[in-house]
Design an enzyme around this catalytic site. Structure first.
Site, PDB file in Angstrom:
ATOM      1  N   HIS A 159       0.724  -1.212   0.088  1.00 36.93           N
ATOM      2  CA  HIS A 159      -0.029   0.025  -0.127  1.00 36.93           C
ATOM      3  C   HIS A 159       0.728   1.314  -0.022  1.00 36.93           C
ATOM      4  CE1 HIS A 159      -3.203  -2.832   1.114  1.00 36.93           C
ATOM      5  NE2 HIS A 159      -2.169  -3.392   2.165  1.00 36.93           N
ATOM      6  N   SER A 280      13.448  21.909 -16.155  1.00 35.11           N
ATOM      7  CA  SER A 280      12.169  22.511 -16.023  1.00 35.11           C
ATOM      8  C   SER A 280      12.742  23.779 -16.789  1.00 35.11           C
ATOM      9  CB  SER A 280      11.618  22.861 -14.814  1.00 35.11           C
ATOM     10  OG  SER A 280      11.044  23.977 -14.764  1.00 35.11           O
ATOM     11  N   LYS A 286      14.910  22.127 -10.719  1.00 34.35           N
ATOM     12  CA  LYS A 286      14.208  20.659 -11.083  1.00 34.35           C
ATOM     13  C   LYS A 286      15.114  19.735 -11.879  1.00 34.35           C
ATOM     14  CE  LYS A 286      10.676  19.440 -10.212  1.00 34.35           C
ATOM     15  NZ  LYS A 286       9.603  19.734 -10.866  1.00 34.35           N
ATOM     16  N   GLU A 293       8.932   8.490 -16.585  1.00 35.33           N
ATOM     17  CA  GLU A 293       7.519   8.810 -16.783  1.00 35.33           C
ATOM     18  C   GLU A 293       6.843   8.464 -18.260  1.00 35.33           C
ATOM     19  OE1 GLU A 293       6.491  12.834 -14.317  1.00 35.33           O
ATOM     20  OE2 GLU A 293       8.223  13.222 -15.473  1.00 35.33           O
TER      21      GLU A 293
END
Ligand code: ARG
Length: 486
Positions: A159, A280, A286, A293
């Site tokens: 979980h 970024s 960043k 992804e």
């Protein structure tokens, strides 16, 4: 009259918009190597059976082999308005060798032709992707071996909540096992699919004395399909491949998702090398795991291709229907997408630098030893359900005080779990918890070392049917084949 290859019964040419709408050449042009090899096999068989003269067969084979050379050299310009790769190759052949090209299509149809091409394409893709998976499995295995040597412990999660400490080596092997099943599925499906549709012609077979066994063998198939209707209508092999690709994509996506969590400041279990990360345009600080992804996202594309293609198939009566032209879109999208994902994950794995100290620090969370405290009570005769409750109460006490289980006072421990002492609790460690889980498949170092040995034996890929031959090979294979083949 229409000047199309099939134009005889048409007074006018197809509407240009509709022709463009129906055209598969922009997609199926990549089938040229298979269509040429298939054509060479067909010609060899026609001559072998006396359906074509040897002189005509030689002219056709010379043309096909020369076309193969020209394609490979990038010299071929496909007709802009061509309908599909099969007719395009036929017209290129006419331009090279003249009217004898018109004898190539004897006893065959684009229906058995495209199905055979797709089988050959799939076999090629399977060789490439089995090798890519093997490479990735080798890298995962090596990561596991190193992590075992270093004894790296990491929190195991359920979980997405800290559950119990495990060896990092154990985690790498879990991914290994999933991807190894994928590689096995790929081999299974390609072995099952290794039948040649050629000889089924449009749908019913042919009045010419074709030898479908010979063409099948020339192309490295185990044999022809048993039923001509099934041969041209079947796309099960493709659905199985799309299922394999979707599931393999899902496994890569789950790995990617884990890596994304690991590279957050909150986890900090791993860092990405600069050349594998993205920045970024606005926020200077960043460093994004964007390639991971994309891996995660493309698993969605693979899943969609499978669902879409099944939807295409479900309404189709026997035998060939143009709906089956969607095969190209489905197969190439899946194969290309998976190629890209496998290569990206292989590179990303190299660039993912684990941080063993951060992992060890997180793995030493004493609350993750609560199960071990309960198991200690069980060994002292307390029923597990009672032990679970007693330790649960201790966890609540510890949480209320903001301390670890091992820091609870003797009276608190005695009040909830009379069979335990603070010293028992203080003795529990992550390393001890890992070592205690020595059941088969468990995370104890000895078990993981055994699993690593078993995995070593599975590093080599399972056998596949041979890669598709080139037209030049097929043109020169000595006949009769029985004497030279397995
Ligand atoms: N381009 C077609 C396909 O990719 C080849 C078979 C076409 N057959 C036909 N009768 N239109 O499926």
């Amino acid at each position: 009259m229409s000047d199309k290859a099939w134009g005889g019964r048409f007074a006018r040419d197809t509407d240009r918009g509709l022709a463009a709408f129906a055209r598969s050449l922009p997609l199926d042009r990549r089938l040229w190597p298979y269509d040429l090899a298939l054509s060479a096999a067909h010609v060899r068989m026609l001559a072998h059976r006396g359906i074509l003269s040897q002189a005509d067969a030689d002219a056709l084979l010379t043309g096909l082999v020369d076309l193969e050379r020209a394609f490979a050299a990038g010299e071929v310009e496909l007709p802009e308005e061509g309908e599909d790769i099969h007719l395009a190759i036929e017209s290129l052949l006419f331009a090279r060798i003249g009217e004898v090209a018109g004898r190539l299509h004897t006893g065959r149809s684009r229906n058995d032709q495209v199905a055979t091409d797709l089988h050959l394409y799939l076999r090629d893709a399977a060789h490439r992707q089995s090798a890519a998976l093997t490479d990735l499995l080798g890298a995962l295995w090596e990561r596991s071996r190193q992590a075992l040597e270093q004894g790296v412990v990491v929190p195991g999660y359920t979980h997405t909540q800290r559950a119990q400490p495990v060896l990092l080596a154990h985690l790498w092997l879990a991914h290994f096992d999933a991807l190894e099943r994928d590689r096995g599925r790929l081999a299974d499906l390609v072995r099952r699919a290794n039948r040649s549709p050629l000889g089924a012609a449009a749908l019913a077979g042919s009045p010419h004395p074709l030898d479908a066994v010979l063409t099948a063998r020339l192309l490295g198939f185990d044999g022809p399909y048993d039923n001509s209707l099934d041969a041209v209508a079947d796309r099960d092999f493709l659905v199985e491949y799309l299922s394999f690709a979707a599931l393999c994509g899902v496994h890569l996506s789950r790995m990617a998702d884990e890596a994304i969590l690991w590279t957050t400041a909150e986890f900090g279990f791993a860092a990405l090398e600069d050349d594998a990360a993205f920045g970024s345009s606005l926020m200077p600080q960043k460093k994004n795991p964007e390639a991971f992804e994309h891996v995660r996202a493309r698993a969605g594309r693979l899943t969609g291709v499978l669902a879409g293609f099944l939807a295409t198939l479900k309404g189709l009566p026997l035998a060939y229907n143009s709906d089956l032209q969607e095969s190209h879109h489905a197969l190439y999208t899946a194969a290309d997408t998976l190629d890209g994902m496998l290569a990206a994950v292989r590179r990303l794995l190299e660039a993912l630098v684990v941080q063993p100290e951060r992992m060890a620090q997180a793995a030493s969370d004493p609350l993750m030893l609560a199960t071990d405290a309960a198991d200690l009570l069980v060994r002292r005769g307390v029923p597990f359900r009672t032990a679970h409750r007693q330790v649960g109460e201790l966890v609540a006490e510890a949480a209320a005080r903001g301390v670890g289980l091992g820091e609870l006072a003797a009276d608190v421990v005695a009040a909830h779990a009379p069979a335990l002492t603070p010293a028992d609790l203080a003795r529990l460690t992550a390393q001890g918890a890992v070592a205690a889980r020595a059941t088969h498949g468990g995370t104890a170092p000895a078990r993981v070392a055994e699993a690593l040995e078993r995995a070593r034996a599975r590093l080599a890929p399972p056998p596949l049917p041979p890669p598709p031959p080139r037209a030049a090979d097929v043109a020169h294979t000595p006949l009769p084949l029985e004497e030279v083949s397995r």
